[in-house]
Design an enzyme around this catalytic site. Structure first.
Site, PDB file in Angstrom:
ATOM      1  N   LYS A  12       0.845  -1.195   0.000  1.00  0.00           N
ATOM      2  CA  LYS A  12       0.000   0.000   0.000  1.00  0.00           C
ATOM      3  C   LYS A  12       0.880   1.244   0.000  1.00  0.00           C
ATOM      4  O   LYS A  12       1.451   1.609   1.013  1.00  0.00           O
ATOM      5  CB  LYS A  12      -0.937   0.040   1.212  1.00  0.00           C
ATOM      6  CG  LYS A  12      -2.002   1.147   1.053  1.00  0.00           C
ATOM      7  CD  LYS A  12      -2.668   1.507   2.362  1.00  0.00           C
ATOM      8  CE  LYS A  12      -1.885   2.529   3.151  1.00  0.00           C
ATOM      9  NZ  LYS A  12      -1.822   3.873   2.487  1.00  0.00           N
TER      10      LYS A  12
ATOM     11  N   GLY B  64       6.008   4.559   9.224  1.00  0.00           N
ATOM     12  CA  GLY B  64       5.162   5.741   9.315  1.00  0.00           C
ATOM     13  C   GLY B  64       5.196   6.332  10.705  1.00  0.00           C
ATOM     14  O   GLY B  64       6.155   6.148  11.461  1.00  0.00           O
TER      15      GLY B  64
ATOM     16  N   THR C 195       4.417   7.243  14.673  1.00  0.00           N
ATOM     17  CA  THR C 195       4.277   6.447  15.892  1.00  0.00           C
ATOM     18  C   THR C 195       2.806   6.261  16.259  1.00  0.00           C
ATOM     19  O   THR C 195       2.412   5.200  16.736  1.00  0.00           O
ATOM     20  CB  THR C 195       5.053   7.115  17.038  1.00  0.00           C
ATOM     21  OG1 THR C 195       6.458   7.105  16.713  1.00  0.00           O
ATOM     22  CG2 THR C 195       4.848   6.383  18.350  1.00  0.00           C
TER      23      THR C 195
ATOM     24  N   GLY D 143       1.543   3.594  14.131  1.00  0.00           N
ATOM     25  CA  GLY D 143       2.223   2.359  14.516  1.00  0.00           C
ATOM     26  C   GLY D 143       1.638   1.734  15.768  1.00  0.00           C
ATOM     27  O   GLY D 143       1.539   0.505  15.876  1.00  0.00           O
TER      28      GLY D 143
ATOM     29  N   GLU E  75       8.678   0.616  11.784  1.00  0.00           N
ATOM     30  CA  GLU E  75       9.728   1.638  11.750  1.00  0.00           C
ATOM     31  C   GLU E  75       9.005   2.967  11.833  1.00  0.00           C
ATOM     32  O   GLU E  75       8.341   3.387  10.887  1.00  0.00           O
ATOM     33  CB  GLU E  75      10.552   1.503  10.465  1.00  0.00           C
ATOM     34  CG  GLU E  75      11.849   2.291  10.510  1.00  0.00           C
ATOM     35  CD  GLU E  75      11.712   3.652   9.869  1.00  0.00           C
ATOM     36  OE1 GLU E  75      11.584   4.638  10.637  1.00  0.00           O
ATOM     37  OE2 GLU E  75      11.735   3.746   8.642  1.00  0.00           O
TER      38      GLU E  75
ATOM     39  N   CYS F 116      12.840  10.338   9.063  1.00  0.00           N
ATOM     40  CA  CYS F 116      12.550  10.045  10.466  1.00  0.00           C
ATOM     41  C   CYS F 116      13.796   9.935  11.332  1.00  0.00           C
ATOM     42  O   CYS F 116      13.729  10.116  12.549  1.00  0.00           O
ATOM     43  CB  CYS F 116      11.720   8.769  10.565  1.00  0.00           C
ATOM     44  SG  CYS F 116      12.416   7.395   9.617  1.00  0.00           S
TER      45      CYS F 116
ATOM     46  N   GLU G   2       8.228  15.035  17.270  1.00  0.00           N
ATOM     47  CA  GLU G   2       8.739  14.943  15.911  1.00  0.00           C
ATOM     48  C   GLU G   2       8.036  15.975  15.037  1.00  0.00           C
ATOM     49  O   GLU G   2       6.811  15.996  14.946  1.00  0.00           O
ATOM     50  CB  GLU G   2       8.524  13.545  15.342  1.00  0.00           C
ATOM     51  CG  GLU G   2       9.127  13.377  13.956  1.00  0.00           C
ATOM     52  CD  GLU G   2       8.954  11.980  13.398  1.00  0.00           C
ATOM     53  OE1 GLU G   2       9.891  11.471  12.765  1.00  0.00           O
ATOM     54  OE2 GLU G   2       7.867  11.402  13.587  1.00  0.00           O
TER      55      GLU G   2
END
Length: 481
Positions: A179, A231, A233, A236, A253, A287, A384
């Site tokens: 995707k 992608g 957090t 995730g 990741e 990242c 971030e």
């Protein structure tokens, strides 16, 4: 001129999508539409997973190919991709603003390199390991492919990250449903053309571009055996919870807020090109970048001036111009989010020394921004931002620098800058992170890449990147009496 696709790559060919929904791609430098593709919805995901499942379960299918035959197919894939490399790099740069000098490396050259690396590696790491038993027999440990892999990739390095997943997965004998992110879809369809030309067997690689609902349906799908996600957090955590409930293997990741530790002995001005690549590369949209710059109090003003000078010196421009060092951000929404984080830093009392504003004119540009006098407890240092924003944080001594570097919920990348490589190595070993560089930073294919803490778990690249798509089967052979 725009590039439009009307079919989805599923089951080894181009298939009619289930609906008329479409995803429009935009040029980051102008905001203008540059193409469109079908949006894959749940029925399309179902069809893609079914195709991958059939390809994996076929008694004579991809997992049963000898490693040398899979390697030969991957070599053809590498050749077909390389032939399209310049156009793929161009499409990526147009969509996400990556400078073409960088996309030529990360998006055009790295994918064929990864295919060839894992094609070579799989022949070595797919052999059974025969071990003498302790009870008179022997054990044969056989690495087998984990199954159907759902690979979900972001927009910032779409092809580079795609092949960090699909190259080892395909080499291991897995089948894949990929995707791509809605922000970068045009390059994915060119990659599909390369896969088709290379003769990947039907169903081995399927591509379903879509948004969050498409991703959720893929992650939860009963036909998927493993999920690999890169992608945020936040996303995730949701995927981890879903896979935990399903007892489904997952690699994540995720985000980062890495530290670039400048030691007192270094002349940073001689390393500015490397420092730029470790802190502001790809318009700050990586990242692992060292966006927290830790500077010794004894040289603090000097380091702030050097970093500020770097930010002000960058060539800002069209991402397709080879001279451009800083292009636009990926979207208006993302640029506005980064700008809001800058405004928050100003309100919190940090000292703005460079940038902080959006240039006038078309496109989603944002000046490279540097803050001084940043407290490590502030939002500027903890959250971030994912843009060209650096926070320079003072430290007293080496122990405090390491403590500040480790005082983060993230642990993905980092760097140490020093005139003494041995001292740099000693400091690097004390930083709690998944990867770190000394006087530079690189994701070398031979070494595992991934994070700790809120930066995720699992590893990509290196032999470890292949192992994550394998499961070990133990066969016990009794000694006959």
């Amino acid at each position: 001129m725009t590039v439009d696709y009307n079919l989805l790559f599923v089951g080894g060919g181009w298939k009619q999508p289930a609906t008329s929904n479409r995803i429009t791609a935009y040029a980051a430098s102008t905001g203008e539409p540059v193409g469109s593709v079908p949006e894959a919805l749940r029925p399309d995901v179902d069809a893609a997973v079914a195709a991958a499942r059939a390809a994996f379960d076929d008694p004579a299918g991809w997992p049963r190919f000898p490693a040398s035959e899979r390697a030969a197919v991957l070599e053809r894939f590498a050749e077909a991709f390389a032939a399209r490399g310049p156009e793929i790099a161009c499409r990526v740069s147009i969509q996400n603003g990556m400078p073409i000098s960088l996309s030529g490396v990360l998006e055009a050259s790295a994918p064929p390199m990864l295919l060839r690396y894992y094609a070579e590696l799989t022949e070595k790491w797919s052999k059974p390991d025969v071990r003498p038993g302790r009870f008179g027999g022997r054990a044969i440990v056989v690495p087998e492919p984990v199954g159907v892999v759902a690979a979900i990739v972001p927009w910032n390095v779409p092809q580079g990250i795609t092949f960090m997943k699909i190259a080892p997965a395909l080499a291991a004998g897995c089948t894949v449903v990929l995707k791509p992110s809605p922000e970068t879809v045009l390059d994915a369809f060119l990659m599909a053309e390369a896969a088709h030309e290379a003769g990947l067997p039907p169903g081995v690689l399927n591509i379903v571009p879509g948004g969050e609902d498409t991703g959720r349906h893929l992650v939860r799908h009963v036909g998927v055996d493993k999920v690999s996600f890169t992608g945020s957090t936040t996303a995730g955590r949701e995927i981890a919870a879903t896979c935990g409930g399903l007892l489904r293997p997952v690699s994540l990741e995720l985000g980062g807020k890495s530290a670039a530790i400048v030691l007192p002995d270094v002349d940073l001005t001689t390393l500015m090109d490397r420092f730029f690549r470790a802190t502001l590369l790809n318009n700050g949209q990586l990242c692992w970048l060292g966006t927290r710059v830790l500077a010794p109090r004894s040289r603090y003003d000097e380091i702030v001036d050097a970093v500020t000078g770097l930010a002000k010196s960058l060539v800002v421009g069209d991402p397709l111009d080879p001279e451009t060092q800083l292009g636009p951000l990926v979207s208006a929404r993302h640029r506005d989010r980064v700008a809001a984080a800058i405004d928050c830093g100003v309100r919190d009392g940090a000292r703005l020394t460079a940038g902080g504003s959006c240039p006038e004119g078309p496109g989603w540009y944002l000046d490279a921004t540097v803050f001084a006098d940043v407290d490590n407890g502030s939002a500027l240092a903890r959250e971030e931002i994912f843009g060209p924003v650096l926070a320079v944080i003072p430290y007293r001594d080496e122990d405090e620098a390491i403590a500040i570097a480790n005082d983060s919920e993230y642990g993905l990348g980092g760097s140490v800058w020093t005139a003494d490589p041995d001292r740099g190595l000693a400091v690097a070993r004390r930083v709690h992170t998944g990867s770190i560089g000394v006087n530079g930073y690189a994701n070398d294919p031979v070494a595992p890449f991934g994070g700790v803490k809120a930066s995720g778990f699992g590893r990509e690249l290196g032999p470890e990147g292949l192992a994550t798509y394998q499961v070990s089967k133990s066969i016990y052979i009794d000694q006959l009496v």
